[in-house]
Design an enzyme around this catalytic site. Structure first.
Site, short mmCIF file in Angstrom:
data_model
loop_
_atom_site.label_atom_id
_atom_site.label_comp_id
_atom_site.label_asym_id
_atom_site.label_seq_id
_atom_site.Cartn_x
_atom_site.Cartn_y
_atom_site.Cartn_z
N GLY A 58 -53.38 -74.79 -8.74
CA GLY A 58 -52.68 -73.70 -9.41
C GLY A 58 -53.12 -72.37 -8.82
N ALA A 60 -55.60 -70.49 -9.48
CA ALA A 60 -57.03 -70.45 -9.20
C ALA A 60 -57.40 -71.37 -8.04
CB ALA A 60 -57.83 -70.81 -10.45
N SER A 300 -39.73 -66.56 -25.13
CA SER A 300 -40.52 -65.34 -25.19
C SER A 300 -40.61 -64.83 -26.62
CB SER A 300 -39.91 -64.27 -24.31
OG SER A 300 -40.49 -63.03 -24.62
N ARG A 346 -49.45 -63.53 -33.24
CA ARG A 346 -48.87 -64.87 -33.06
C ARG A 346 -49.58 -65.96 -33.84
NH1 ARG A 346 -49.57 -66.12 -26.67
NH2 ARG A 346 -47.82 -64.69 -26.57
#
Lengths: 481, 251
Positions: A58, A60, A300, A346
Site C-alpha cells: 500500500g 506505506a 462520504s 462520527r
C-alpha cells in the site's frame, strides 16, 4: 489495574523496558532534525549487502520498498493481490494534508502538529506527530514530482481545500480519488525499482509467519497463493505494511483480503499490540442487503451536511418513508443534540444509529438502517444544487440499492472503517521485536483525528488514512535502518 | 430469483463450462455476492469452489474481472463487476460467466487470470524518475488546469484489463495510452516523454495484439476512459521515433 501511563504490562506500575519509545531529547521542533544526524549512516557500498523484507504494497509498503531500493538496499516486497497497485490505500477518497501555507492563512508546521494532536484526543505520540507535520511538505513535493494529478488553480498552482474541521486550507486532493492517485504514484515508483532490479516483487503471496532468531526478526514464511507452495525468506529487517484490523469486526468497509494475518502473526511472536479498542466507525455506509454481507460501501460523510437522520417513532412501522408524517418521525440526533444536530461526531452518530436499530426502529426490509433524508434540502436548495454537490454519491447509492435517493430517503448504517490501534512501535517505527518494523495502518496510534466537533464530522476518510501512511514511509532508510 | 449459471471451470491448461443453479438470489445482491453464495453451497457439498478475483468490492482496486454474457464486467456501462447488482438480471435467466479471454492473460484457475503483463508495461516507463527526497518545491512547476484535468481523466484507470478482454485483437492500447497520457500530459513527465512512450508501447506489443480501432475497449472500461488517449499515444510514439532518428542521424 494496569498503569497505562507507564506502559506497565505487569500491573506493578514499573515501566516495561520493551516499551521504551526512544524519543530523542531536546525541544520537540528539533527532535527529528537532531535524530537524523545522530543516526549512523550506512556506507553506500555496504547497502547492497543488506536485505529488507517488506510485506504489503500500500502507500506505506510501496513507498518504503521504492525508497529503500533507490538507496541501494536489496528489497523483497510481498503482496497478496495480483499486482502491488491494488492495495486498499486505493480506496481513500478525501485528500492529504500538508503545512505548505499556500493560502497564506496562517498555517505552519506547528499548527498542523497542534491540530493533529488535538484532533487525536491528545493520545498520539507528540514527537511522531511533529515529525509527520515536518515531512508533510516534502510529501507533497514528492507526489507532485511523481505525477500525482492534484487539483490545480487556473494559474497552474496547487489547489487546497479545508477539511476535517481545520480552520486553514491545507488539504491537497485529486478529485475524490486521492488515495488511488497517491497509491499509483507509489506503485509507479516501485515499478521503476522492480525494473531496475533493486526490488524483487512477490505478488499473490501471503505472509504466514515471522521467523525469529535470538529474539530478533530475521525473515518471514510465505505461501504462494497460486501453487500453495510454502517458502521462507531471510532478511536483515522485516517491515510490515499490512494495514489495520477492521475486518476483525463483521461489518467493515475494508477490502475482502485485508485480514490482519501478518500483524497477528507478529503479535503471536511477541510484538506488543496497542490500543485495539481505538477504532473508527463510519456512520454513513449503505446497510447490508443480506445477513451474510459483511462488506459495506462507504459514502462520504459530507452527506450529513444536508441530510436529516430519522427513524419512525414507533418500532414496527411498515409504512414507506414518505407516508410517515413529520410528527411521527423521530429526528433523534436533532432531538438529543440540538446544538450539533445531524453533524455530531462520527462516533456519536454511529452509536446512536446502532441504538435505534437495536431498539427495533430500523428501516428497510431488513430493518438494519436509519433514514438519511434529503427532502428538506431538495425543497430548500433545489434538486440541481443537491445533484451538483452529491451527484456521484446519489448515483452510487442508486446503483447499489436500486432506490432513488432524490425520491425517497437514503438508508445508512455504521461500519468499521479504520483502526488506530495496532502493533506498538518506537520512534524509529520498530516494534517490540528487534528488527521488525511496522509502517502505515498496521502500527498503533497513528495521529488520526477523531473529529469531535461540528465541522469535523464532515471530514472525508481519505485524508485520515493517507496522512499517517504516507508520512511515515517517505523517509528513506529510516524505517529499516 | 432463480438463475442458471454456465461457468468456466479450469484447473491446468484446459477447461470447460459447467452448469450451476443459483437459487434464492436476491436482486439486492452484487454479482460477486451471488457467486460467494454459490461457493458457500459448493463448499458445504464438498465440491471445489469457483475461483475468482476480487478485493475492494467498491470498484476502485481493479482486481475483479469476469466476462458476463460475453461482455467484460457485464451489461451495465461504466461499472466494474463488483458494483454490478443482480437486479440487472431477471428470474430464470441463463448467465454465462467466463474469465478474461486474451492470449496475454493466461487462465490461472477457473475465472482467475494472470494480468502481470500490465505490470510489465508500467515497469517499462510508466513512471516519472524522481527518487525520494529529490523533488523540487511542488509549486515551482505550475501545471495548467486543463492538463491536470486531462491527466486525471487518464489516471483514473484501475488496471483491470477489461479493455484487453473486450478487444477482438486482445490489444492493450487503452490501458497503455491511459498511463502514457497521464504522465506525458504533465510538465513533470516531459523529460521522459519520448523514452516512456517507446518503452511502454514496445513492451505492450511484445505481449498484446494490435489495435485496429474497434473501440470495444472504451465501451467495456468501467471508468469510461476515452479512446482519444490512444490517438495521443500514437502521436507521441511517432514523434518519439522521429526525434530519435534525427538524433541518430547527427552522430
Amino acid at each position: 489495574m494496569t498503569d497505562v501511563s507507564t506502559g506497565g504490562a505487569s500491573g506493578t506500575g514499573a515501566p516495561d523496558p520493551a516499551l521504551d519509545s526512544k524519543i530523542p531529547d531536546g525541544p520537540i521542533a528539533d527532535k527529528w532534525e537532531n535524530h537524523k544526524f545522530d543516526l549512523k549512516l550506512v556506507n553506500p557500498a555496504n547497502k547492497r549487502k543488506f536485505t529488507v523484507i517488506i510485506v504489503g504494497t500500500g502507500l506505506a509498503g510501496a513507498a518504503a520498498a521504492a525508497s529503500l531500493g533507490e538507496l541501494g538496499y536489496n528489497v523483497k516486497a510481498f503482496c497478496y493481490q495480483d499486482s502491488p497497485r491494488r492495495a486498499h490505500s486505493i480506496a481513500a477518497q478525501g485528500g492529504i494534508n500538508a503545512a505548505k501555507n499556500y493560502r497564506n492563512d496562517g498555517d505552519s508546521v506547528h499548527r498542523l502538529f497542534y491540530d493533529t494532536v488535538k484532533g487525536g484526543d491528545y493520545r498520539a505520540r507528540e514527537a511522531n506527530v511533529h515529525r509527520l507535520a515536518e515531512v508533510s511538505v516534502d510529501i507533497i513535493d514528492q507526489c507532485a514530482a511523481q505525477g500525482v494529478p492534484f487539483a490545480r488553480e487556473y494559474g497552474g498552482l496547487l489547489d487546497n481545500r479545508s477539511f476535517g474541521g481545520a480552520q486553514v486550507s491545507r488539504t491537497f486532493y485529486a478529485r475524490g480519488q486521492t488515495g488511488q492517485q497517491l497509491l499509483l504514484g507509489a506503485y509507479q515508483a516501485l515499478a521503476r525499482q522492480i525494473d531496475a532490479g533493486t526490488v524483487e516483487m512477490f505478488s499473490r503471496t501471503e505472509m504466514l509467519d515471522l521467523v525469529m532468531k535470538d529474539g530478533r526478526a530475521v525473515g518471514i514464511v510465505v505461501r504462494d497463493l497460486v501453487t500453495g507452495d510454502v517458502s521462507s525468506h531471510s532478511g536483515h529487517a522485516v517491515v510490515l505494511g499490512t494495514g489495520g484490523y477492521s475486518n476483525a469486526f463483521f461489518l467493515s468497509t475494508n477490502a475482502k483480503g485485508c485480514n490482519v494475518t501478518a500483524a497477528w502473526r507478529a503479535h503471536r511472536k511477541g510484538a506488543y499490540f496497542a490500543n485495539p479498542c481505538f477504532t473508527q466507525i463510519h456512520p454513513t455506509c449503505i446497510p447490508a442487503s443480506e445477513e451474510f454481507q459483511s462488506k459495506l460501501t462507504l459514502m462520504s460523510e459530507s452527506l450529513r451536511n444536508d441530510g436529516r437522520i430519522w427513524v419512525p417513532g414507533d418500532s414496527g412501522d411498515e409504512r414507506a418513508a414518505i407516508e410517515i408524517p413529520p410528527d411521527e418521525r423521530d429526528y433523534y440526533l436533532e432531538r438529543r443534540y440540538p446544538a450539533f444536530g445531524n453533524l455530531v461526531p462520527r462516533d456519536v452518530a454511529s452509536r446512536a444509529a446502532k441504538l435505534e436499530v437495536d431498539r427495533g426502529r430500523g428501516v428497510g426490509s431488513k430493518k438494519n438502517g436509519v433514514y438519511l433524508d434529503f427532502a428538506d434540502a431538495i425543497s430548500r436548495l433545489g434538486r440541481d444544487t443537491i445533484e451538483e454537490k452529491y451527484g456521484n454519491l446519489f448515483q452510487m447509492y442508486e446503483r447499489i440499492t436500486g432506490e432513488d435517493p432524490y425520491a425517497q430517503p437514503m438508508r445508512i448504517f455504521p461500519a468499521l472503517h479504520y483502526t488506530m490501534g495496532g502493533l506498538w512501535v518506537d520512534y524509529d517505527l520498530m516494534s517490540t521485536i528487534p528488527g521488525c518494523y511496522v509502517v502505515g495502518g498496521g502500527k498503533f496510534l497513528r495521529s488520526r483525528r477523531q473529529p469531535p466537533g461540528r465541522v469535523r464530522s464532515h471530514a472525508g476518510p481519505g485524508r485520515r488514512i493517507l496522512r499517517p501512511a504516507v508520512h511515515d514511509l517517505r523517509l528513506p532508510g529510516r524505517s529499516a535502518r | 430469483m432463480r438463475l442458471k449459471l454456465r461457468i468456466w471451470r479450469q484447473s491446468g491448461t484446459s477447461g470447460e463450462f459447467r452448469d450451476y443453479d443459483a437459487t434464492d438470489v436476491s436482486e439486492d445482491m452484487s454479482f460477486l455476492e451471488m457467486l460467494d453464495e454459490l461457493n458457500e453451497r459448493l463448499i458445504e457439498s464438498g465440491e471445489e469452489p469457483i475461483a475468482f478475483d476480487s478485493d475492494c468490492r467498491e470498484g476502485i482496486c481493479g482486481m475483479c474481472s469476469l466476462i458476463i454474457d460475453g461482455r467484460a464486467h457485464g451489461p451495465e456501462l461504466g461499472t466494474a463487476t463488483c458494483q454490478l447488482h443482480m437486479r440487472k438480471f431477471h428470474d430464470g435467466q441463463q448467465i454465462t460467466i467466463e474469465p478474461w479471454r486474451a492470449r496475454a492473460f493466461p487462465v490461472v484457475r477457473d475465472l482467475v487470470v494472470d494480468r502481470s503483463p500490465l505490470d510489465r508495461i508500467i515497469e517499462a516507463g510508466g513512471f516519472i524518475s524522481v527518487p525520494t527526497g529529490s523533488a523540487p518545491e511542488a509549486n515551482d512547476v505550475p501545471v495548467p488546469k486543463e492538463a491536470a484535468e486531462a491527466a486525471m481523466d487518464a489516471a483514473s484507470c484501475i488496471g483491470c484489463g477489461a479493455c484487453v478482454a473486450a478487444c477482438p485483437n486482445g490489444a492493450a492500447q487503452l490501458f497503455t495510452s491511459a498511463k502514457v497520457a497521464h504522465l506525458n500530459l504533465l510538465p513533470q513527465g516531459a523529460p521522459e516523454r519520448d523514452s516512456r512512450v517507446v518503452g511502454m508501447v514496445d513492451t505492450m506489443e511484445h505481449f498484446f495484439g494490435s489495435c485496429t480501432n474497434h473501440g470495444e475497449c472504451e465501451k467495456a472500461c468501467p471508468k469510461e476512459i476515452s479512446i482519444d488517449f490512444i490517438a495521443l499515444m500514437n502521436r507521441d510514439y511517432v514523434r518519439a521515433k522521429f526525434s530519435n532518428r534525427a538524433l541518430a542521424g547527427r552522430h
